[in-house]
Design an enzyme around this catalytic site. Sequence first.
Site, PDB file in Angstrom:
ATOM      1  N   ARG A 286       1.978  -4.807   6.111  1.00 55.43           N
ATOM      2  CA  ARG A 286       1.234  -3.832   5.321  1.00 55.43           C
ATOM      3  C   ARG A 286       2.026  -2.539   5.337  1.00 55.43           C
ATOM      4  NH1 ARG A 286      -5.052  -2.542   4.559  1.00 55.43           N
ATOM      5  NH2 ARG A 286      -4.783  -0.810   3.120  1.00 55.43           N
TER       6      ARG A 286
ATOM      7  N   ARG B 163      -0.842   9.152  -9.886  1.00 57.41           N
ATOM      8  CA  ARG B 163      -0.872   7.996  -8.972  1.00 57.41           C
ATOM      9  C   ARG B 163      -0.247   6.744  -9.589  1.00 57.41           C
ATOM     10  NH1 ARG B 163      -4.098   7.182  -4.876  1.00 57.41           N
ATOM     11  NH2 ARG B 163      -4.518   5.076  -5.602  1.00 57.41           N
TER      12      ARG B 163
ATOM     13  N   GLU C 119     -12.138  -5.122  -4.296  1.00 55.12           N
ATOM     14  CA  GLU C 119     -12.635  -3.747  -4.081  1.00 55.12           C
ATOM     15  C   GLU C 119     -11.939  -2.731  -5.014  1.00 55.12           C
ATOM     16  OE1 GLU C 119     -11.653  -5.755  -1.487  1.00 55.12           O
ATOM     17  OE2 GLU C 119     -13.704  -6.248  -0.895  1.00 55.12           O
TER      18      GLU C 119
ATOM     19  N   TRP D 194       2.760   7.920  -2.506  1.00 54.83           N
ATOM     20  CA  TRP D 194       4.180   8.092  -2.884  1.00 54.83           C
ATOM     21  C   TRP D 194       4.252   8.996  -4.118  1.00 54.83           C
ATOM     22  CZ3 TRP D 194       6.986   7.226  -7.299  1.00 54.83           C
ATOM     23  CH2 TRP D 194       8.375   7.192  -7.179  1.00 54.83           C
TER      24      TRP D 194
ATOM     25  N   LEU E 251      11.419 -20.355  -4.281  1.00 56.59           N
ATOM     26  CA  LEU E 251      10.358 -19.540  -3.681  1.00 56.59           C
ATOM     27  C   LEU E 251       9.019 -19.737  -4.399  1.00 56.59           C
ATOM     28  CD1 LEU E 251       9.660 -17.006  -1.792  1.00 56.59           C
ATOM     29  CD2 LEU E 251      10.109 -15.641  -3.835  1.00 56.59           C
TER      30      LEU E 251
ATOM     31  N   GLU F 225       1.459 -13.010  12.659  1.00 54.43           N
ATOM     32  CA  GLU F 225       2.001 -11.789  13.278  1.00 54.43           C
ATOM     33  C   GLU F 225       1.805 -10.631  12.294  1.00 54.43           C
ATOM     34  OE1 GLU F 225       3.096 -11.596  16.299  1.00 54.43           O
ATOM     35  OE2 GLU F 225       3.025 -13.746  16.699  1.00 54.43           O
TER      36      GLU F 225
ATOM     37  N   ASP G  13       0.828  -1.210   0.000  1.00 51.71           N
ATOM     38  CA  ASP G  13       0.000   0.000   0.000  1.00 51.71           C
ATOM     39  C   ASP G  13       0.865   1.263   0.000  1.00 51.71           C
ATOM     40  OD1 ASP G  13      -2.348   1.397  -0.029  1.00 51.71           O
ATOM     41  OD2 ASP G  13      -2.815   1.117   2.099  1.00 51.71           O
ATOM     42  N   GLY G  14       0.286   2.339  -0.513  1.00 53.68           N
ATOM     43  CA  GLY G  14       0.961   3.638  -0.466  1.00 53.68           C
ATOM     44  C   GLY G  14       1.539   4.094  -1.799  1.00 53.68           C
ATOM     45  N   ASN G  15       1.237   3.349  -2.860  1.00 53.17           N
ATOM     46  CA  ASN G  15       1.770   3.743  -4.176  1.00 53.17           C
ATOM     47  C   ASN G  15       1.256   5.112  -4.605  1.00 53.17           C
ATOM     48  OD1 ASN G  15       2.954   1.253  -4.284  1.00 53.17           O
ATOM     49  ND2 ASN G  15       1.497   0.371  -5.735  1.00 53.17           N
TER      50      ASN G  15
ATOM     51  N   TRP H  98     -11.792  -2.554  -8.078  1.00 54.85           N
ATOM     52  CA  TRP H  98     -12.564  -2.186  -9.281  1.00 54.85           C
ATOM     53  C   TRP H  98     -13.234  -0.827  -9.108  1.00 54.85           C
ATOM     54  CZ3 TRP H  98     -11.578  -5.008 -13.407  1.00 54.85           C
ATOM     55  CH2 TRP H  98     -11.245  -6.337 -13.266  1.00 54.85           C
TER      56      TRP H  98
ATOM     57  N   HIS I 102       2.486   2.999  -8.902  1.00 55.31           N
ATOM     58  CA  HIS I 102       2.333   1.567  -9.190  1.00 55.31           C
ATOM     59  C   HIS I 102       3.531   1.053 -10.001  1.00 55.31           C
ATOM     60  CE1 HIS I 102      -1.544   1.835  -7.449  1.00 55.31           C
ATOM     61  NE2 HIS I 102      -2.153   2.410  -8.473  1.00 55.31           N
TER      62      HIS I 102
HETATM   63  C1  FPP Z   1      -2.012   0.012  -3.339  1.00 47.20           C
HETATM   64  O1  FPP Z   1      -1.547   1.337  -3.339  1.00 47.20           O
HETATM   65  C2  FPP Z   1      -1.478  -0.751  -4.463  1.00 47.20           C
HETATM   66  C3  FPP Z   1      -2.208  -1.360  -5.432  1.00 47.20           C
HETATM   67  C4  FPP Z   1      -3.673  -1.359  -5.463  1.00 47.20           C
HETATM   68  C5  FPP Z   1      -1.578  -2.054  -6.565  1.00 47.20           C
HETATM   69  C6  FPP Z   1      -0.262  -2.721  -6.292  1.00 47.20           C
HETATM   70  C7  FPP Z   1       0.408  -3.063  -7.571  1.00 47.20           C
HETATM   71  C8  FPP Z   1       1.737  -3.055  -7.762  1.00 47.20           C
HETATM   72  C9  FPP Z   1       2.732  -2.760  -6.715  1.00 47.20           C
HETATM   73  C10 FPP Z   1       2.306  -3.344  -9.104  1.00 47.20           C
HETATM   74  C11 FPP Z   1       1.957  -4.643  -9.724  1.00 47.20           C
HETATM   75  C12 FPP Z   1       2.396  -5.790  -8.942  1.00 47.20           C
HETATM   76  C13 FPP Z   1       2.565  -7.037  -9.425  1.00 47.20           C
HETATM   77  C14 FPP Z   1       2.848  -8.117  -8.450  1.00 47.20           C
HETATM   78  C15 FPP Z   1       2.505  -7.392 -10.829  1.00 47.20           C
HETATM   79  P1  FPP Z   1      -2.616   2.516  -3.385  1.00 47.20           P
HETATM   80  O2  FPP Z   1      -2.857   2.881  -4.803  1.00 47.20           O
HETATM   81  O3  FPP Z   1      -3.831   2.133  -2.620  1.00 47.20           O
HETATM   82  O4  FPP Z   1      -1.853   3.685  -2.658  1.00 47.20           O
HETATM   83  P2  FPP Z   1      -2.519   4.830  -1.752  1.00 47.20           P
HETATM   84  O5  FPP Z   1      -3.090   4.147  -0.541  1.00 47.20           O
HETATM   85  O6  FPP Z   1      -1.358   5.701  -1.425  1.00 47.20           O
HETATM   86  O7  FPP Z   1      -3.556   5.503  -2.589  1.00 47.20           O
END
Ligand code: FPP
Length: 258
Positions: A193, A40, A74, A32, A138, A212, A27-29, A76, A44
């Site tokens: 997380r 946004r 969710e 960031w 892995l 944990e 989370d946090g993409n 979507w 990703h």
């Molecule tokens: C949540 O951040 C992240 C996602 C919904 C998508 C995660 C996808 C990737 C890291 C790339 C693809 C990965 C693979 C394994 C192919 P957010 O958008 O909710 O961030 P925010 O909370 O800051 O808005």
Amino acid sequence: MTTTIQSSTLAVPPPKAIPSHVAIIMDGNGRWANQRFLPRVAGHSKGVDTVKTIVQECASYGIKYLTLFAFSTENWRRPSHEVTFLMRLFFKVLKLQVSLIHKNNVKLVIVGDLSAFPEPIRKNAAQAQQLTENNTGLVLTIAANYGGRWDILNAMRLAYENNPDILPENMTEEWLSPYLSMSYAPEPDLFIRTGGEQRVSNFLIWQLAYTEMYYTPIFWPDFDQQAFADALTWYRFRERRFGQTGHQLLESQIVKNA
Ligand code: FPP
């Protein structure tokens, strides 16, 4: 007195310094990217680099299972351009990284309801899983269009289809759990997380019962080798009791080490 074991989790696994199974909500993409005045989706894209780093780290620590929440049921609800971007990114990563994944003896498994995904992604996902299915390193699970409630309901349907005459009293955890989408893996030892939120968000809700939980404010694109090492250090110092007292755990350790 004999005790009836109610939960499959009561087969207490020995505490280990390194977890066997790590499950992560990345989370946090978006935040960031916002901090950098970027769209946004740039978060990703950058998040994919972190995926590569953490996959390598898991392999080098000897962690057997890594499960990543890539797209939830969710997600979507996000703006359609972001959903499309995430689909394309997923497709691109599958296509471009699969040979590297295979070369590193990683077995790729995708869980979730892929029926909602476009056909090229489903085809790619099937090919990638087929190519890597005999790898012994892995096990990298990507949860895509996954939801914990979906998983439990789906397992109920499959279990019932397979055994429609079952009596309610015979519906046990052992009866249901083979139908869950991650039945091939032990339950996660460590959940991480990133991004500061402290919730499970319908991830592996059945499987996280005794896991944990580690929460960090670091955004996923910034979650690096050191941040992962910090999570593992935190885990090492957790006392995993599985319902036992600390005293019982200590006793079993003394017996084991005698
Ligand atoms: C949540 O951040 C992240 C996602 C919904 C998508 C995660 C996808 C990737 C890291 C790339 C693809 C990965 C693979 C394994 C192919 P957010 O958008 O909710 O961030 P925010 O909370 O800051 O808005």
